[in-house]
Design an enzyme around this catalytic site. Structure first.
Site, PDB file in Angstrom:
ATOM      1  N   HIS A 294       0.858  -1.425   0.087  1.00  0.00           N
ATOM      2  CA  HIS A 294      -0.049   0.053  -0.046  1.00  0.00           C
ATOM      3  C   HIS A 294       1.064   1.286   0.054  1.00  0.00           C
ATOM      4  O   HIS A 294       1.902   0.944   0.358  1.00  0.00           O
ATOM      5  CB  HIS A 294      -0.836  -0.301   1.230  1.00  0.00           C
ATOM      6  CG  HIS A 294      -0.595   0.525   2.221  1.00  0.00           C
ATOM      7  ND1 HIS A 294      -0.038  -1.159   3.260  1.00  0.00           N
ATOM      8  CD2 HIS A 294       0.227   0.737   3.209  1.00  0.00           C
ATOM      9  CE1 HIS A 294       0.541  -0.590   4.081  1.00  0.00           C
ATOM     10  NE2 HIS A 294       0.403   0.395   4.241  1.00  0.00           N
TER      11      HIS A 294
ATOM     12  N   ARG B 163      10.057  -1.664   2.891  1.00  0.00           N
ATOM     13  CA  ARG B 163       9.499  -0.661   1.397  1.00  0.00           C
ATOM     14  C   ARG B 163       9.374  -1.527  -0.001  1.00  0.00           C
ATOM     15  O   ARG B 163      10.095  -2.553  -0.334  1.00  0.00           O
ATOM     16  CB  ARG B 163      10.683   0.206   1.512  1.00  0.00           C
ATOM     17  CG  ARG B 163      10.558   1.502   2.770  1.00  0.00           C
ATOM     18  CD  ARG B 163      11.454   1.878   2.761  1.00  0.00           C
ATOM     19  NE  ARG B 163      11.069   3.761   3.368  1.00  0.00           N
ATOM     20  CZ  ARG B 163      11.350   3.349   4.954  1.00  0.00           C
ATOM     21  NH1 ARG B 163      12.549   1.573   5.019  1.00  0.00           N
ATOM     22  NH2 ARG B 163      10.625   3.869   6.332  1.00  0.00           N
TER      23      ARG B 163
END
Length: 391
Positions: free
Chosen positions: A255, A274
């Site tokens: 997301h 990440r």
């Protein structure tokens, strides 16, 4: 009941104007004001005024009497205030992130500790053994990406860029989870000439493609023109939350927050893997091991609130926090919970009282309610947001 003195985090992606426009918070040095933090996180705890008139850390106050302030069940289960409540103001895209589940967080944290990786090392993935479920509630129109699109949708969106990388053509032949996993990793792994060529093909497709998700790719490219995360809106749902809409972000689901102002509630964790739109370290094998490559239709992403009188409750599938909104009127109502609560005045004004103690909240102000102070009486005009626990 104590009014909170909260800190602002000046991350580079933050808006310089949103907190001033919405809540009158001054910004004389014109810094990016990315997040207002409400809670007792060790990195930046809220502060309160004690009986002697001194300003003290809320974390220290809670530490001195956990059972009374947090409630017996929360103190026993979590040992601290288990959530962090924020106002998040994104002027530009944040990195694409995945949060590991609780089990993998415990394993990863122990493994990195055993390997002697310093907490502040760039390659450190696990800062604690906790999971990081999140809820985001839009205060302004809020643009985000969340979860993989349905595979048929990904196939159709990838057609204009089919020649950008062999893994795209490979996925288009047989669109299933394993090939999506390979595609995801291959796009992140691109370097040098391979990456330049792929991004050139994507950017040339932008010239002929209109609407979403191409518009979002254009927006992101203003900030990250050379990032392979530019392909992500073709794989992930692009979600536009209207003010008052909310979305829960599950573990193991990619997301990103792209633009807008929202309330965000999360478990007390800093565990982030990440996955693009970042100059920071990306541990691709660890990331892929912590992602569920499954589709989630866009129409299933919003959290549907349950209305109970003047309260809107947003059901949360974890115990780390609960979130509700309260519409205020001249009629007195009570707010009660078995845990501590943080109340934030979203708009209008609120008067809270307990016995002879009274507290006024204006927009942007917040209060800490200890578990043993429940219930409190409230009236006013506008809206209060409440974060607490349902244990």
């Amino acid at each position: 009941m104590q009014k909170l003195i909260n800190s602002v985090q000046n991350y580079a992606w933050g808006s310089k104007t949103a907190l001033t426009e919405l809540y009158g918070m001054e910004n004389p040095s014109s810094q990016p004001m990315a997040e207002l933090w409400m809670g007792a996180h060790p990195k930046s705890s809220s502060r309160v005024q004690n009986a002697a008139g001194d300003i003290v850390s809320l974390r220290d106050v809670i530490e001195s009497d956990k059972s009374t302030l947090l409630g017996e069940a929360v103190a026993k289960r979590f040992g601290e205030l288990p959530f962090l409540f924020k106002v998040l103001c994104a002027a530009q895209p944040l990195s694409i992130q995945v949060h590991p589940n609780k089990h993998n967080s415990e394993i990863g944290f122990a493994k990195e500790n055993a390997a002697g990786i310093p907490m502040d090392a760039a390659e450190r993935n696990y800062k604690d053994p906790n999971h990081k479920p999140e809820l985001v509630f839009a205060l302004t129109p809020f643009l985000a990406m969340n979860a993989f699109r349905e595979f048929s949708e990904i196939v159709s969106l990838l057609q204009p860029v089919a020649g950008a990388h062999p893994a795209i053509a490979h996925f288009l032949q047989q669109p299933h989870a394993e090939r999506l996993s390979e595609l995801f990793a291959n796009l992140l792994n691109m370097q040098g000439e391979e990456k330049s060529r792929a991004l050139a093909i994507l950017k040339s497709a932008l010239d002929s493609q209109q609407g979403e998700p191409w518009q979002t790719i254009r927006l992101i490219s203003e900030f990250y023109p050379e990032d392979s995360g530019l392909f992500s809106p073709l794989l992930l749902n692009v979600v536009k939350l209207n003010p008052g809409e909310a979305m829960f972000l599950f573990a193991e689901t990619p997301h990103a927050y792209l633009q807008g102002v929202a309330l965000e509630v999360m478990a007390n964790s800093d565990n982030v893997l990440r996955a693009g739109l970042t100059p920071k370290y990306i541990d691709i094998p660890e990331l892929v091991a912590n992602v569920k490559f499954e589709a989630k239709p866009a129409n299933q992403l919003l959290t549907q609130p349950v209305k109970q009188g003047a309260e809107l409750d947003f059901p949360i599938p974890v115990d780390d926090f609960a979130f509700s909104l309260h519409d205020l009127s001249d009629k007195e109502t009570t707010i009660s919970q078995q845990s501590a609560a943080i109340l934030f005045c979203v708009e209008g004004d609120a008067t809270l009282w307990k016995g002879s103690q009274q507290l006024q909240l204006k927009p942007g102000e917040s209060a800490f309610i200890a578990a043993n102070e429940s219930p409190v009486t409230v009236k006013g005009h506008g809206r209060l947001a409440r974060v607490y626990n349902k244990l």
